[in-house]
Design an enzyme around this catalytic site. Structure first.
Site, PDB file in Angstrom:
ATOM      1  N   ASN A  18       0.865  -1.178   0.000  1.00 35.47           N
ATOM      2  CA  ASN A  18       0.000   0.000   0.000  1.00 35.47           C
ATOM      3  C   ASN A  18       0.904   1.231   0.000  1.00 35.47           C
ATOM      4  O   ASN A  18       1.506   1.553   1.018  1.00 35.47           O
ATOM      5  CB  ASN A  18      -0.899  -0.037   1.255  1.00 35.47           C
ATOM      6  CG  ASN A  18      -1.751   1.208   1.389  1.00 35.47           C
ATOM      7  OD1 ASN A  18      -1.806   2.045   0.489  1.00 35.47           O
ATOM      8  ND2 ASN A  18      -2.432   1.326   2.526  1.00 35.47           N
ATOM      9  N   LYS A  20       0.077   4.270  -0.305  1.00 33.09           N
ATOM     10  CA  LYS A  20      -0.589   5.450   0.286  1.00 33.09           C
ATOM     11  C   LYS A  20      -0.361   6.688  -0.595  1.00 33.09           C
ATOM     12  O   LYS A  20      -0.282   6.558  -1.805  1.00 33.09           O
ATOM     13  CB  LYS A  20      -0.114   5.642   1.722  1.00 33.09           C
ATOM     14  CG  LYS A  20      -0.286   4.358   2.542  1.00 33.09           C
ATOM     15  CD  LYS A  20      -0.179   4.566   4.009  1.00 33.09           C
ATOM     16  CE  LYS A  20      -0.397   3.220   4.707  1.00 33.09           C
ATOM     17  NZ  LYS A  20      -0.380   3.323   6.162  1.00 33.09           N
ATOM     18  N   HIS A 104      -9.833   1.145   4.410  1.00 32.05           N
ATOM     19  CA  HIS A 104      -8.585   1.293   5.161  1.00 32.05           C
ATOM     20  C   HIS A 104      -8.838   2.208   6.358  1.00 32.05           C
ATOM     21  O   HIS A 104      -9.599   3.167   6.264  1.00 32.05           O
ATOM     22  CB  HIS A 104      -7.494   1.861   4.252  1.00 32.05           C
ATOM     23  CG  HIS A 104      -6.141   1.835   4.890  1.00 32.05           C
ATOM     24  ND1 HIS A 104      -5.750   2.770   5.820  1.00 32.05           N
ATOM     25  CD2 HIS A 104      -5.125   0.957   4.769  1.00 32.05           C
ATOM     26  CE1 HIS A 104      -4.525   2.470   6.227  1.00 32.05           C
ATOM     27  NE2 HIS A 104      -4.125   1.373   5.606  1.00 32.05           N
ATOM     28  N   GLU A 106      -7.239   4.531   7.605  1.00 31.79           N
ATOM     29  CA  GLU A 106      -7.000   5.972   7.382  1.00 31.79           C
ATOM     30  C   GLU A 106      -8.197   6.610   6.698  1.00 31.79           C
ATOM     31  O   GLU A 106      -8.515   7.776   6.940  1.00 31.79           O
ATOM     32  CB  GLU A 106      -5.711   6.164   6.566  1.00 31.79           C
ATOM     33  CG  GLU A 106      -4.478   5.924   7.431  1.00 31.79           C
ATOM     34  CD  GLU A 106      -3.264   5.402   6.688  1.00 31.79           C
ATOM     35  OE1 GLU A 106      -3.214   5.494   5.447  1.00 31.79           O
ATOM     36  OE2 GLU A 106      -2.352   4.883   7.364  1.00 31.79           O
ATOM     37  N   GLU A 176      -5.927  -5.123  10.262  1.00 32.49           N
ATOM     38  CA  GLU A 176      -4.923  -4.099  10.565  1.00 32.49           C
ATOM     39  C   GLU A 176      -5.301  -3.367  11.851  1.00 32.49           C
ATOM     40  O   GLU A 176      -6.106  -2.435  11.817  1.00 32.49           O
ATOM     41  CB  GLU A 176      -4.858  -3.069   9.428  1.00 32.49           C
ATOM     42  CG  GLU A 176      -4.440  -3.644   8.104  1.00 32.49           C
ATOM     43  CD  GLU A 176      -3.845  -2.566   7.209  1.00 32.49           C
ATOM     44  OE1 GLU A 176      -2.680  -2.708   6.849  1.00 32.49           O
ATOM     45  OE2 GLU A 176      -4.522  -1.588   6.897  1.00 32.49           O
ATOM     46  N   GLY A 182       1.872   2.095  10.853  1.00 27.35           N
ATOM     47  CA  GLY A 182       2.828   3.194  10.755  1.00 27.35           C
ATOM     48  C   GLY A 182       3.490   3.564  12.073  1.00 27.35           C
ATOM     49  O   GLY A 182       4.131   4.607  12.183  1.00 27.35           O
ATOM     50  N   SER A 221       2.835  -2.143  10.440  1.00 27.94           N
ATOM     51  CA  SER A 221       4.269  -2.180  10.764  1.00 27.94           C
ATOM     52  C   SER A 221       4.956  -3.479  10.349  1.00 27.94           C
ATOM     53  O   SER A 221       5.889  -3.927  11.019  1.00 27.94           O
ATOM     54  CB  SER A 221       4.493  -1.908  12.256  1.00 27.94           C
ATOM     55  OG  SER A 221       4.091  -0.590  12.581  1.00 27.94           O
TER      56      SER A 221
HETATM   57  P1  PGA Z   1       2.443   0.264   7.684  1.00 31.75           P
HETATM   58  O1  PGA Z   1       1.020   0.481   6.973  1.00 31.75           O
HETATM   59  O2  PGA Z   1       3.019  -1.010   7.138  1.00 31.75           O
HETATM   60  O3  PGA Z   1       3.247   1.476   7.273  1.00 31.75           O
HETATM   61  O4  PGA Z   1       2.209   0.196   9.133  1.00 31.75           O
HETATM   62  C1  PGA Z   1       0.158  -0.605   6.742  1.00 31.75           C
HETATM   63  C2  PGA Z   1      -1.131  -0.121   6.114  1.00 31.75           C
HETATM   64  O5  PGA Z   1      -1.637   0.937   6.498  1.00 31.75           O
HETATM   65  O6  PGA Z   1      -1.696  -0.788   5.240  1.00 31.75           O
END
Ligand code: PGA
Length: 266
Positions: A18, A20, A104, A106, A176, A182, A221
């Site tokens: 991803n 982003k 997601h 976010e 997740e 993150g 992460s």
């Molecule tokens: P990350 O993000 O690996 O940077 O923690 C995962 C995601 O949001 O899909």
């Protein structure tokens, strides 16, 4: 597509990057090209990348003829209409997408995505033959107050209203935990295994036997340092990788560990 339910049977794990809101077109094209070269010999892992909308077309051209699938990060549920700023399933297919991230955290957190809109988007994706990669997960507060199970159950129950059993085989779930995204703070293996079991149990209430075909990924992460520990989790069918997928070297190392796991279980 062969599913990974039992160790010992032929299994395919999945790695989704991803990206982003990162990269310009030239940067993304270089990244996609390097990735496709480095994973050209990988046979047993389903690999996808999810760049921004503006990048999809150029990335799609780079990926054409490779085994890497192109995914979008979101979609609107209508085919067309007066929805300024939105992108429809038809437009995603137009640029070569085979999958789409839906719900997601976010988007849930910053852009008012709800289980209801997630549900509409899942229907739209399935109707157009796009693989919905549906993201679920609890916040830190929800975990600390013992609500993880009920939060996941509700997200599944509301998200999959009216989805036919036969659609199950194309569905991918990404568990997740919001607090692990993150942050560098990985959920411990037992938390992940437990959440995966709970998700599959809930899915089987909706899809019956067919729920076995649904792949459940872990995200939050994921890194080259922890992938070995993650892949040992029996319930895990792959990973959704954010930050580490922006670095070809790191993402490829993650994919190679998945591949080694698949080979080891044959
Ligand atoms: P990350 O993000 O690996 O940077 O923690 C995962 C995601 O949001 O899909």
């Amino acid at each position: 597509m062969v599913m990974r339910r039992q160790r010992g049977s032929l299994q395919r794990l999945m790695a989704v990057g991803n990206w982003k809101m990162h990269k310009t077109i030239p940067e993304a094209v270089a990244l996609a090209r390097e990735l496709s070269e480095k994973v050209s010999t990988i046979k047993n892992v389903d690999i996808m990348i999810a760049p921004s909308f503006t990048i999809l077309r150029s990335a799609g051209e780079v990926l054409r003829g490779t085994a890497i699938g192109l995914a979008a990060q979101d979609l609107h549920w209508e085919n067309q209409g007066a929805y300024t700023g939105e992108v429809s399933p038809l437009q995603l297919i137009d640029v070569g997408c085979v999958a789409v991230l839906i719900g997601h955290s976010e988007r849930r957190q910053y852009f008012h995505e709800t289980d209801e809109t997630v549900c509409r988007k899942i229907h739209a994706a399935i109707q157009h033959g796009l693989i919905p990669i549906v993201c679920l997960g609890e916040t830190l507060e929800q975990r600390q107050t013992g609500q993880t199970g009920s939060v996941l159950e509700l997200q599944i129950q509301k998200g999959f209203i009216g989805v036919a059993n036969k659609a199950a085989e194309s569905i991918v779930i990404a568990y997740e935990p919001v607090w692990a995204i993150g942050t560098g703070r990985l959920a411990v293996p037992e938390q992940i295994a437990e959440a995966h079991r709970l998700i599959r149990k809930r899915l089987s209430v909706i899809f019956g036997q067919e729920a076995e075909a649904i792949r459940i990924l872990y995200g939050g992460s994921v890194s080259q340092e922890n992938i070995q520990e993650l892949v040992a989790i029996e319930e895990l069918d792959g990973v959704l990788v954010g930050g580490a997928s922006l670095n070809v070297g790191k993402f490829v190392r993650i994919i190679r560990v998945l591949e080694a796991q698949t080979e080891g279980s044959e």
